[in-house]
Write an enzyme that holds these catalytic residues in place. Structure first.
Site, PDB file in Angstrom:
ATOM      1  N   TYR A 135       0.843  -1.193   0.000  1.00  0.00           N
ATOM      2  CA  TYR A 135       0.000   0.000   0.000  1.00  0.00           C
ATOM      3  C   TYR A 135       0.882   1.248   0.000  1.00  0.00           C
ATOM      4  CZ  TYR A 135      -3.967  -3.087   1.015  1.00  0.00           C
ATOM      5  OH  TYR A 135      -4.930  -4.063   0.950  1.00  0.00           O
ATOM      6  N   LYS A 185       5.038 -14.907  -0.693  1.00  0.00           N
ATOM      7  CA  LYS A 185       4.829 -15.324  -2.085  1.00  0.00           C
ATOM      8  C   LYS A 185       6.166 -15.233  -2.795  1.00  0.00           C
ATOM      9  CE  LYS A 185       2.309 -16.822  -5.482  1.00  0.00           C
ATOM     10  NZ  LYS A 185       1.929 -18.254  -5.504  1.00  0.00           N
ATOM     11  N   ASP A 218      -1.199 -18.291  -1.298  1.00  0.00           N
ATOM     12  CA  ASP A 218      -2.307 -19.056  -1.879  1.00  0.00           C
ATOM     13  C   ASP A 218      -2.545 -20.339  -1.101  1.00  0.00           C
ATOM     14  OD1 ASP A 218       0.222 -19.702  -2.797  1.00  0.00           O
ATOM     15  OD2 ASP A 218      -0.359 -20.035  -4.879  1.00  0.00           O
ATOM     16  N   ASP A 242      -4.406  -7.908   5.080  1.00  0.00           N
ATOM     17  CA  ASP A 242      -5.738  -7.356   4.845  1.00  0.00           C
ATOM     18  C   ASP A 242      -6.671  -8.435   4.311  1.00  0.00           C
ATOM     19  OD1 ASP A 242      -7.778  -5.517   4.612  1.00  0.00           O
ATOM     20  OD2 ASP A 242      -6.855  -4.357   3.020  1.00  0.00           O
ATOM     21  N   ASP A 246      -9.920 -10.675   6.524  1.00  0.00           N
ATOM     22  CA  ASP A 246     -11.316 -10.704   6.093  1.00  0.00           C
ATOM     23  C   ASP A 246     -11.766 -12.134   5.829  1.00  0.00           C
ATOM     24  OD1 ASP A 246     -11.311  -7.984   6.297  1.00  0.00           O
ATOM     25  OD2 ASP A 246     -12.047  -7.595   4.285  1.00  0.00           O
TER      26      ASP A 246
END
Length: 351
Positions: A135, A185, A218, A242, A246
């Site tokens: 971000y 990743k 993943d 983030d 969720d």
């Protein structure tokens, strides 16, 4: 009586409904223990933007800096771009106050069906890096309006930033099971993610006493769905944290019950406490929004302000209310926002 001054930003949509309920609950929880709040309510948010062309006034950070914490409801409106709401309010607060830890506890409740098969018991904590990573404001677009138009975004990962979030996460893991999963990743993102892996591993090895497991994002998302009980504490970058938080909140039944804390662990600046849910314009004004996420965020604020015993009593009270079946429609019930708040207050008083 010890008094804490709190900046209150109810914001938009259901934030305007859950915030007053949570404030009443916090007053009821704190008062018997000699703790009081001076609530400084601010009208900032999307309505303020529509009237003034900005989400907050120029001196908003200075105003909030004079208080002990920031209590945020929800931000977002169909009439205002998400870019404006995020970069005009949330990100400036997090970065100006160097709230580099986003702490998100997730747990299941008895009687609330999980969205996962078998409704497994879930109890995990996600430690998300909160001020750098993906971000970033570094980037841009070129050749606008042509077939060659392109956009680029620069993710920023510093050794300093990774070290301090890894250190915090390792301490959280040590206080629980001693197991820490690092989201990565590094097989596809060849610069920032291998760097993240190296620094996290160094920090955890230096600390000792914590078992570190590095898992590709993943595979970690799939594992959270298939084997959530195998996960205790996760440390993740801004973007990965983030998304995972969720996903985990949805897995336990509703994002409406999930809280978060944006922390400056060194306490140089106010920290900010907010529910994970958004402004939910589709149900705003109906009085049926779940206030538990806001109340639980308030319990985290109590803990941060030095009142861990009061926070635990508040958590016990709202847990009893949820497990009694008095819940809002998102959890399959018919209770209103106010009814849930009143029930939590009643439990606090009976205790």
């Amino acid at each position: 009586m010890r008094t804490h001054t709190i900046s209150v930003l109810a914001g938009d949509g259901i934030g305007l409904e859950v915030m007053p309920v949570a404030m009443r609950v916090l007053d009821a929880a704190a008062e018997p223990h000699g703790v009081a709040f001076e609530w400084r309510e601010q009208p900032w948010g999307s309505e303020y933007y529509l009237a003034h062309g900005r989400m907050m006034p120029d001196d908003a950070i200075e105003q909030m800096a004079q208080t002990d914490a920031v209590f945020l409801g929800a931000v977002g409106s169909p009439e205002v771009s998400d870019t404006e709401t995020l970069w005009g309010m949330l990100i400036p607060i997090r970065r100006e106050f160097d709230q580099y830890v986003n702490l998100r506890p997730i747990r299941s409740f008895s009687g609330i069906a999980s969205s996962l098969a078998g409704s497994p018991e879930i109890d995990m904590v996600i430690v998300r890096e909160n001020v750098e990573g993906e971000y970033s404001a570094v980037g841009g677009r070129s050749y606008r309006g042509t077939r060659y138009e392109a956009a680029y975004q620069q993710a920023l990962f510093s050794r300093f930033g990774i070290e301090r979030i890894a250190r915090f996460a390792a301490d959280v893991a040590a206080s629980r099971s001693g197991r820490l999963v690092s989201a990565t990743k590094s097989n596809g993102i060849i610069h920032t993610m291998p760097f993240w892996d190296e620094v996290v591993a160094e920090v955890v090895a230096e600390r000792g006493g914590v078992l570190l497991e590095s898992v590709l994002i993943d595979a970690l998302a799939a594992r959270m769905v298939r084997r959530p009980r195998s996960i205790d504490v996760i440390v993740a970058s801004n973007l990965f944290g983030d998304i995972l938080s969720d996903l985990a909140a949805g897995a336990v039944g509703s994002i409406g019950i999930a809280p978060s804390a944006n922390l400056d662990p060194e306490r140089r600046h106010p920290s900010m406490f907010e529910p994970v849910h958004g402004s939910a314009p589709d149900i705003a004004g109906q009085g049926i929004a779940n206030p538990v996420g806001q109340i639980w965020a308030g319990a985290m604020m109590l803990d941060h302000l030095g009142h861990a015993d009061v926070a635990r009593r508040l958590e016990a009270a709202f847990t009893e209310v949820i497990e009694s079946g008095l819940v809002t429609p998102d959890l399959g019930g018919a209770a209103t926002t106010a009814e849930v708040g009143d029930a939590v207050i009643a439990r606090l008083r009976s205790a």
